[in-house]
Design an enzyme around this catalytic site. Structure first.
Site, mmCIF file in Angstrom:
data_model
loop_
_atom_site.group_PDB
_atom_site.id
_atom_site.type_symbol
_atom_site.label_atom_id
_atom_site.label_comp_id
_atom_site.label_asym_id
_atom_site.label_seq_id
_atom_site.Cartn_x
_atom_site.Cartn_y
_atom_site.Cartn_z
ATOM 1 N N LYS A 26 63.088 7.737 -28.801
ATOM 2 C CA LYS A 26 64.477 8.215 -28.717
ATOM 3 C C LYS A 26 65.463 7.060 -28.830
ATOM 4 C CE LYS A 26 63.745 10.039 -24.684
ATOM 5 N NZ LYS A 26 62.283 10.051 -24.600
ATOM 6 N N ASP B 171 58.847 8.687 -24.512
ATOM 7 C CA ASP B 171 58.378 7.623 -25.409
ATOM 8 C C ASP B 171 58.184 8.099 -26.843
ATOM 9 O OD1 ASP B 171 58.281 5.920 -23.167
ATOM 10 O OD2 ASP B 171 56.374 6.829 -22.615
ATOM 11 N N GLY C 215 62.448 3.611 -20.588
ATOM 12 C CA GLY C 215 62.344 2.355 -21.314
ATOM 13 C C GLY C 215 62.610 2.665 -22.772
ATOM 14 N N HIS C 216 63.762 2.264 -23.272
ATOM 15 C CA HIS C 216 64.129 2.577 -24.656
ATOM 16 C C HIS C 216 64.093 1.290 -25.474
ATOM 17 C CE1 HIS C 216 66.298 6.519 -23.335
ATOM 18 N NE2 HIS C 216 64.993 6.560 -23.200
ATOM 19 N N GLN D 139 63.306 10.535 -20.897
ATOM 20 C CA GLN D 139 62.125 11.355 -20.608
ATOM 21 C C GLN D 139 62.013 12.488 -21.642
ATOM 22 O OE1 GLN D 139 64.216 10.662 -17.550
ATOM 23 N NE2 GLN D 139 63.100 8.761 -17.557
HETATM 24 P P1 IMP Z 1 59.506 8.763 -12.163
HETATM 25 O O1 IMP Z 1 60.512 9.267 -13.128
HETATM 26 O O2 IMP Z 1 59.479 7.249 -12.065
HETATM 27 O O3 IMP Z 1 59.600 9.430 -10.820
HETATM 28 O O4 IMP Z 1 58.050 9.152 -12.734
HETATM 29 C C1 IMP Z 1 57.614 10.502 -12.806
HETATM 30 C C2 IMP Z 1 56.757 10.739 -14.048
HETATM 31 O O5 IMP Z 1 57.602 10.672 -15.205
HETATM 32 C C3 IMP Z 1 55.646 9.720 -14.266
HETATM 33 O O6 IMP Z 1 54.562 10.372 -14.890
HETATM 34 C C4 IMP Z 1 56.280 8.731 -15.240
HETATM 35 O O7 IMP Z 1 55.322 8.032 -15.984
HETATM 36 C C5 IMP Z 1 57.088 9.690 -16.107
HETATM 37 N N1 IMP Z 1 58.230 9.035 -16.742
HETATM 38 C C6 IMP Z 1 59.414 8.705 -16.187
HETATM 39 N N2 IMP Z 1 60.219 8.125 -17.080
HETATM 40 C C7 IMP Z 1 59.551 8.110 -18.235
HETATM 41 C C8 IMP Z 1 59.884 7.660 -19.553
HETATM 42 O O8 IMP Z 1 60.990 7.171 -19.823
HETATM 43 N N3 IMP Z 1 58.913 7.807 -20.509
HETATM 44 C C9 IMP Z 1 57.710 8.372 -20.230
HETATM 45 N N4 IMP Z 1 57.367 8.812 -19.035
HETATM 46 C C10 IMP Z 1 58.277 8.684 -18.037
HETATM 47 MG MG MG Z 2 60.087 5.029 -23.061
#
Ligand code: IMP
Ligand code: MG
Length: 441
Positions: A19, A16, A43-44, A223
């Site tokens: 990007k 977040d 989420g972009h 991420q």
């Molecule tokens: P998962 O990727 O849904 O398995 O989540 C694993 C961890 O990564 C959690 O803490 C999510 O909140 C975090 N996470 C996954 N995708 C994002 C992202 O795009 N932005 C911020 N945190 C993320």
């Molecule tokens: Mg995001």
């Protein structure tokens, strides 16, 4: 080098960092934008002409209609979520055809079973929840690595789907995870969505290999380094590699074609989901920053935890990615702050710590040591050139880039495409020097 640079954009904090908007901006000079890892957990958010678009699987270059968007093999694909996103974009007038949109036929597939397991396992974890996005990414990657997952091309073969999910297995899963569809409906739906998406299926490794030789390919990370499965704060991480090196693995293109790595960082830090966060700002002060910065998850809507810039984490992110320049976003959010804090190092068990501990859990005992910068009062939303930036904002940007030993690429002063300033360390230093000369006249 005669061709244009191929560039990777990655997150240097905890996801977040904006990007998406940096990718959207840089896509203007790209021919191809490719996602290489993650999935619909990302989420972009991209703002163009005052309109907000949230992308999850489709590359953030898609709103630049001259670019070709590619979802490469490293992305875990929920085919239904993807189709929904394509339709959402079409409703906005975005043209999506097999010529300008390609999906790797060998992407691992997320099914409703994986999403159900994600929910089930998070509930089992109780107080030790990871705080996943519940998009099924983790369980789909488990199946991928256990070699019992399905690939997108499998959706085109009814008999394969029946083999992957034989009736007795499906019934057992239904019993455990309360799946809604009947066995037949489950397989039929996968088969139908496969047929719908088939025109976009491609050998994207072959395609990108040729395109990287021509140049101007933009690799969009999701991420961040700190959420990487091995280099992040395990187990509070995502299930894929998010470091820039994975741009090669996730696309099936040699790393020798990558010329430049842009790390994106926000002027402060946020974290969504569990895990250590030494610089977290809690209470009213945290709530005020969360509201001002609209820090709510683009995928889940969850409030993000907010905190000061953490140089230990930022330097770590910059190192594991190997960034060559930094794009710093959300300068506008700091307008009106009397002072801005930056954590230069931690104290852990009485010792000063400048490098991220190899066991990230040690960070849960870290006491942050801060230095303070003067804030600025000016509203930055109309700032359209670096010359109009407040001196304090320039000093802050230079400090961050110098701490990392990298060039500055971009500065964000608002969510819109136009609120992006293309800068360099030299340009910013020159502006400061001129102001000093003027002051001394
Ligand atoms: P998962 O990727 O849904 O398995 O989540 C694993 C961890 O990564 C959690 O803490 C999510 O909140 C975090 N996470 C996954 N995708 C994002 C992202 O795009 N932005 C911020 N945190 C993320
Ligand atoms: Mg995001």
């Amino acid at each position: 080098m005669t061709r244009k640079e191929n560039t990777v954009v990655v997150g240097c904090q905890l996801g977040d960092e904006s990007k998406g908007r940096v990718t959207d901006y840089m896509a203007n000079n790209a021919r191809i934008v490719v996602r290489f890892q993650g999935g619909a957990n990302s989420g972009h958010t991209v703002w163009v002409n005052g309109k907000k678009t949230v992308l999850h699987l489709v590359p953030s270059g898609v709103l630049n209609q001259h670019t070709i968007s590619v979802i490469a093999t490293g992305v875990t694909v929920d085919p239904f979520a993807l189709y929904e996103e394509m339709n959402m974009l079409r409703e906005q007038g975005v043209i999506i055809t097999p010529d300008n949109f390609k999906i790797a036929a060998n992407c691992p597939v997320i099914t409703s079973i994986h999403k159900a397991i994600d929910v089930f396992e998070e509930n089992l974890r109780g107080a030790n929840k990871i705080g996943t996005t519940l998009k099924g990414i983790g369980p789909a990657n488990v199946d991928r690595v256990a070699r019992k997952g399905i690939k997108l091309y499998d959706l085109l073969h009814y008999d394969r789907l029946e083999k992957f999910f034989p009736l007795e297995v499906y019934q057992a899963l239904t019993y455990k995870y309360a799946l809604e569809d009947s066995h037949r409906a489950f397989i039929d739906k996968l088969y139908v969505i496969g047929k719908i998406l088939k025109p976009y299926f491609a050998d994207t490794s072959l395609f990108l290999d040729a395109e990287c030789k021509k140049g101007a390919v933009l690799f969009e990370g999701a991420q961040s380094g700190m959420l990487d499965i091995d280099y992040g704060s395990y187990p509070n991480v995502t299930s894929s590699h998010c470091i820039a090196g994975y741009a090669s693995v996730g696309t099936g293109v040699s790393s020798r074609y990558i010329d430049k790595i842009v790390g994106v960082a926000k002027v402060y830090t946020t974290r969504v989901g569990a895990g250590p966060f030494p610089t977290e700002i809690t209470g009213d002060e945290g709530e005020a920053l969360r509201q001002k910065g609209s820090e709510f998850g683009a995928t889940t809507g969850r409030p993000r935890k907010v905190g000061w810039m953490d140089l230990v984490a930022l330097k770590y992110g910059a190192r594991v990615h190997g960034i060559t320049s930094i794009a710093i976003t959300k300068f506008d959010i700091f307008s009106g702050f009397d002072s801005i804090k930056v954590c230069t190092h931690y104290t852990i068990d009485g010792k000063n710590v400048y490098d991220m501990p190899v066991d990230h859990e040690d960070c849960s005992r870290a006491i942050p040591n801060y230095i303070s910068f003067d804030g600025w009062s000016e509203n930055l939303s109309q700032v359209d050139s670096a010359e109009k930036l407040p001196t304090q904002a320039i000093m802050y940007a230079l400090y961050l880039a110098d701490s990392l030993g990298v060039e500055i690429e971009l500065i964000g002063v608002g969510p819109n495409r136009e609120q992006t300033l293309v800068v360099s360390k030299k340009l910013l230093s020159d502006i400061i020097n001129i102001r000093i000369i003027e002051m001394n006249k």
